[in-house]
Design an enzyme around this catalytic site. Structure first.
Site, PDB file in Angstrom:
ATOM      1  N   GLU A 126      37.240 -10.368  68.056  1.00  0.00           N
ATOM      2  CA  GLU A 126      37.035 -11.548  67.212  1.00  0.00           C
ATOM      3  C   GLU A 126      37.284 -11.170  65.749  1.00  0.00           C
ATOM      4  OE1 GLU A 126      37.198 -14.447  66.687  1.00  0.00           O
ATOM      5  OE2 GLU A 126      35.342 -15.584  66.901  1.00  0.00           O
ATOM      6  N   ASP A 127      37.688 -12.164  64.971  1.00  0.00           N
ATOM      7  CA  ASP A 127      37.946 -11.884  63.562  1.00  0.00           C
ATOM      8  C   ASP A 127      36.651 -11.638  62.780  1.00  0.00           C
ATOM      9  OD1 ASP A 127      37.091 -14.536  63.761  1.00  0.00           O
ATOM     10  OD2 ASP A 127      38.804 -15.414  62.719  1.00  0.00           O
ATOM     11  N   ASP A 130      29.861 -14.439  62.348  1.00  0.00           N
ATOM     12  CA  ASP A 130      29.259 -15.185  61.228  1.00  0.00           C
ATOM     13  C   ASP A 130      27.877 -15.671  61.663  1.00  0.00           C
ATOM     14  OD1 ASP A 130      29.257 -16.496  58.723  1.00  0.00           O
ATOM     15  OD2 ASP A 130      30.080 -18.316  59.569  1.00  0.00           O
ATOM     16  N   PHE A 179      33.270 -16.760  51.778  1.00  0.00           N
ATOM     17  CA  PHE A 179      34.250 -17.281  52.727  1.00  0.00           C
ATOM     18  C   PHE A 179      35.571 -16.552  52.506  1.00  0.00           C
ATOM     19  CE2 PHE A 179      37.145 -20.065  54.896  1.00  0.00           C
ATOM     20  CZ  PHE A 179      36.402 -20.436  56.005  1.00  0.00           C
ATOM     21  N   ARG A 192      46.332 -17.554  57.000  1.00  0.00           N
ATOM     22  CA  ARG A 192      46.218 -16.546  58.072  1.00  0.00           C
ATOM     23  C   ARG A 192      47.198 -15.398  57.866  1.00  0.00           C
ATOM     24  NH1 ARG A 192      43.002 -18.645  62.243  1.00  0.00           N
ATOM     25  NH2 ARG A 192      43.187 -20.874  62.640  1.00  0.00           N
TER      26      ARG A 192
HETATM   27  P1  IMP Z   1      30.410 -17.970  64.164  1.00  0.00           P
HETATM   28  O1  IMP Z   1      29.730 -18.713  63.063  1.00  0.00           O
HETATM   29  O2  IMP Z   1      29.891 -16.551  64.284  1.00  0.00           O
HETATM   30  O3  IMP Z   1      30.340 -18.729  65.450  1.00  0.00           O
HETATM   31  O4  IMP Z   1      31.913 -17.831  63.731  1.00  0.00           O
HETATM   32  C1  IMP Z   1      32.904 -18.543  64.369  1.00  0.00           C
HETATM   33  C2  IMP Z   1      34.197 -18.619  63.644  1.00  0.00           C
HETATM   34  O5  IMP Z   1      34.021 -19.135  62.345  1.00  0.00           O
HETATM   35  C3  IMP Z   1      34.939 -17.333  63.427  1.00  0.00           C
HETATM   36  O6  IMP Z   1      35.643 -16.926  64.554  1.00  0.00           O
HETATM   37  C4  IMP Z   1      35.904 -17.763  62.356  1.00  0.00           C
HETATM   38  O7  IMP Z   1      37.011 -18.404  62.928  1.00  0.00           O
HETATM   39  C5  IMP Z   1      35.100 -18.758  61.552  1.00  0.00           C
HETATM   40  N1  IMP Z   1      34.601 -18.163  60.305  1.00  0.00           N
HETATM   41  C6  IMP Z   1      33.369 -17.756  60.009  1.00  0.00           C
HETATM   42  N2  IMP Z   1      33.296 -17.252  58.770  1.00  0.00           N
HETATM   43  C7  IMP Z   1      34.552 -17.368  58.277  1.00  0.00           C
HETATM   44  C8  IMP Z   1      35.158 -17.005  57.018  1.00  0.00           C
HETATM   45  O8  IMP Z   1      34.548 -16.460  56.088  1.00  0.00           O
HETATM   46  N3  IMP Z   1      36.475 -17.279  56.894  1.00  0.00           N
HETATM   47  C9  IMP Z   1      37.219 -17.844  57.885  1.00  0.00           C
HETATM   48  N4  IMP Z   1      36.704 -18.189  59.067  1.00  0.00           N
HETATM   49  C10 IMP Z   1      35.380 -17.947  59.254  1.00  0.00           C
HETATM   50 MG    MG Z   2      37.832 -17.411  64.964  1.00  0.00          MG
END
Ligand code: IMP
Ligand code: MG
Length: 208
Positions: A126-127, A130, A179, A192
């Site tokens: 995963e990237d 968050d 962000f 991207r």
């Molecule tokens: P989660 O909040 O851990 O479920 O994160 C889910 C998705 O939110 C990640 O896979 C990213 O695609 C996106 N995301 C969260 N933080 C960022 C950020 O700082 N930049 C870009 N995408 C983000």
């Molecule tokens: Mg993502």
């Protein structure tokens, strides 16, 4: 460095310029004045370390790298080439934040893996980790397929935003609550393709 254009019968491709250290570098991309948090070289070094760690941990075994579309694609492509194991790829897709940086809190599976992962060593790639909602959900989805093992590799970790208690097994960088875009990460599908990880200032984040 300027790139040259090579004509092929059906389309024109930009031939990447060569850097001093002999690695290929794409044509320069405008960062639109964004602050760089991690440069492409810092990312490359850290991803190589992560690949070595995974290769050590799974020595003599096969792994399936399961990428989360679309943000993890560039990370997965680089990480895979730093893993000296018999590895295959698969991809999952979930509903995302929406167009911008807002989050609904609800995660839905848009695309499941193509192949059975039963009895396999899965590395969920995963990237960014968050709130943790996405990976908590995907871990549950993949566990239902009864893999032999399931690990999480995330390039970035933003622990300040965590809602679900979840940790990655392989983390590239732990970052503050900013962000970020680039290296696969987007803001409303843009940025991207930035080779570096950059910060979008809060003033530029709309309510999309
Ligand atoms: P989660 O909040 O851990 O479920 O994160 C889910 C998705 O939110 C990640 O896979 C990213 O695609 C996106 N995301 C969260 N933080 C960022 C950020 O700082 N930049 C870009 N995408 C983000
Ligand atoms: Mg993502």
């Amino acid at each position: 460095m300027a790139s040259t254009w090579v004509q092929s019968p059906r389309f024109a491709v930009a031939a990447p310029a060569k850097r001093g250290d002999n690695t290929l570098m794409a044509a320069p991309i405008v960062h639109a004045g964004l602050e760089v948090l991690y440069t492409r070289d810092q990312i490359a070094r850290r991803v190589a370390e992560m690949g070595e760690e995974i290769s050590r941990d799974f020595a003599g075994q096969k792994v399936v790298l399961v990428g989360v579309l679309k943000g993890a694609t560039i990370f997965l492509a680089d990480l895979a080439r730093c893993i000296s194991l018999d590895a295959t790829f698969d991809f999952l897709s979930t509903s995302s934040y929406g167009k911008g940086h807002q989050q609904s809190g609800e995660v839905k599976l848009l695309k499941d893996v193509d192949h059975s992962v039963e009895g396999q060593n899965i590395i969920l790639v995963e990237d960014i980790l968050d709130t943790g909602l996405t990976l908590t959900y995907l871990r549950r989805v993949l566990s239902a397929h009864q893999p032999k093992s399931l690990k999480i590799a995330a390039l970035l970790d933003k622990p300040a935003r965590r809602i679900q208690k979840i940790e990655g097994d392989y983390i590239g960088f732990t970052i503050p609550n900013k962000f970020v875009v680039g290296y696969g990460l987007d803001y409303a599908e843009r940025y991207r393709n930035l080779p570096d990880i950059c910060v979008i200032p809060p003033s530029a984040l709309g309510d999309e």
